[in-house]
Design an enzyme around this catalytic site. Structure first.
Site, PDB file in Angstrom:
ATOM      1  N   GLY A  22      34.181  21.514  40.161  1.00  0.00           N
ATOM      2  CA  GLY A  22      34.097  22.186  41.491  1.00  0.00           C
ATOM      3  C   GLY A  22      33.731  23.503  41.734  1.00  0.00           C
ATOM      4  N   GLY A  24      35.257  26.417  45.234  1.00  0.00           N
ATOM      5  CA  GLY A  24      35.951  26.804  46.282  1.00  0.00           C
ATOM      6  C   GLY A  24      35.609  28.756  46.533  1.00  0.00           C
ATOM      7  N   GLY A  27      33.567  30.893  44.077  1.00  0.00           N
ATOM      8  CA  GLY A  27      32.616  30.439  43.139  1.00  0.00           C
ATOM      9  C   GLY A  27      32.810  29.278  42.860  1.00  0.00           C
ATOM     10  N   LYS A  45      34.498  29.608  34.987  1.00  0.00           N
ATOM     11  CA  LYS A  45      33.708  29.486  36.077  1.00  0.00           C
ATOM     12  C   LYS A  45      33.148  30.463  36.328  1.00  0.00           C
ATOM     13  CE  LYS A  45      37.909  30.837  38.642  1.00  0.00           C
ATOM     14  NZ  LYS A  45      39.252  30.881  38.816  1.00  0.00           N
ATOM     15  N   ASP A 145      49.975  30.688  43.420  1.00  0.00           N
ATOM     16  CA  ASP A 145      49.111  29.641  44.395  1.00  0.00           C
ATOM     17  C   ASP A 145      48.813  28.117  43.019  1.00  0.00           C
ATOM     18  OD1 ASP A 145      47.390  28.624  46.112  1.00  0.00           O
ATOM     19  OD2 ASP A 145      45.362  29.476  44.441  1.00  0.00           O
TER      20      ASP A 145
END
Length: 215
Positions: A22, A24, A27, A45, A145
Site C-alpha cells: 500500500g 499513502g 510513503g 513502512k 484516525d
C-alpha cells in the site's frame, strides 16, 4: 518495546522491497522478512514524505511501543539512520478492512465479501482495541484516525488497529480531554468537536465517533 533495526542501502539490502502492500502520504508499505533465514513475513513502512520533520515517526514509535493488545498492531522494530526512517510491523495476510464489502448492493467496486458473522467478530475486535486504548492501556491513547484503511486483518480475519502517527497520549489520567491544534484524522471520520467547541472538548470519545462512522 520495539528494537532498532538497521538496513543496508546497497545492492545487498537486508530486505527486498519488491512487493508493495500500500501507499499513502507518508510513503509506502512493503512486504519483507528479516535476514538470517527467517520465513516470518513482516510489513515495512518506509517513510518518504520529505515535508515532515520526523515528528510523526517518533510519535508513532513512542506511542505504539506503549500498547500491547491482541487487537492492536505489533511494532517489531524500526530504522532511524540519517534520513532513512522505517517501521517494521507484523504482516497482516488479509490486508485492510477497506478491501472488503459488507453486503451493500451499491458498492460498485469489486471487493472481497465478508460474511455477516465474521463482520460482527471484526466489529467486536475493533471495539475491544479502542476500549483498550481508552481505558485498558497504562498510558491512555487517543488514536485520531480510526477508519477502514487503518483496520488490518490477520490470517484468521482478526482485526488490529494500525497507523498511530496522529495518535496522542492523554496527559492527565483523571481527564478524558486531549489538547489538539487543528483538525486531525480523515474527513468523514472526524468527530464534530474537533472543528467546533460548541460540540464539546476533544476527548477519547473521538475514536468512538470514528468507529461508529466505520460501521
Amino acid at each position: 518495546m520495539a528494537s532498532e533495526v538497521y538496513f543496508r542501502t546497497t545492492e545487498t539490502d537486508y530486505m527486498s522491497f519488491s512487493v508493495k502492500l500500500g501507499e499513502g502520504g507518508y510513503g509506502a508499505v512493503y512486504r519483507g522478512q528479516f535476514p538470517g533465514g527467517s520465513n516470518v513475513p513482516v510489513a515495512v513502512k518506509l517513510l518518504t514524505n520529505k515535508k515532515g520533520t520526523g515528528e510523526d515517526f517518533e510519535n508513532e514509535v513512542t506511542i505504539i511501543s506503549r500498547a500491547s493488545h491482541c487487537n492492536i498492531i505489533s511494532l517489531l522494530g524500526y530504522c532511524l539512520e540519517g534520513s532513512h526512517r522505517a517501521l517494521v510491523y507484523e504482516y497482516m495476510q488479509n490486508g485492510s478492512l477497506d478491501l472488503y464489502k459488507f453486503g451493500s448492493i451499491f458498492d460498485s467496486i469489486e471487493r472481497k465479501q465478508l460474511q455477516w458473522h465474521k463482520l460482527y467478530e471484526i466489529i467486536v475486535g475493533v471495539a475491544r482495541g479502542i476500549d483498550y486504548l481508552c481505558t485498558g492501556c497504562r498510558t491512555k491513547i487517543v488514536h485520531f484516525d480510526i477508519k477502514p484503511q487503518n483496520i488490518l486483518l490477520d490470517h484468521n480475519l482478526r482485526p488490529k488497529i494500525s497507523d498511530f502517527r496522529l495518535a496522542k497520549l492523554r496527559k492527565k489520567e483523571k481527564k478524558r480531554e486531549v489538547g489538539i491544534s487543528g483538525a486531525r484524522g480523515t474527513y468523514g471520520y472526524i468527530a464534530p468537536e474537533v472543528f467546533s467547541a460548541s460540540y464539546g472538548r476533544p476527548s477519547s470519545k473521538l475514536d468512538i465517533y470514528s468507529f461508529d462512522m466505520v460501521g
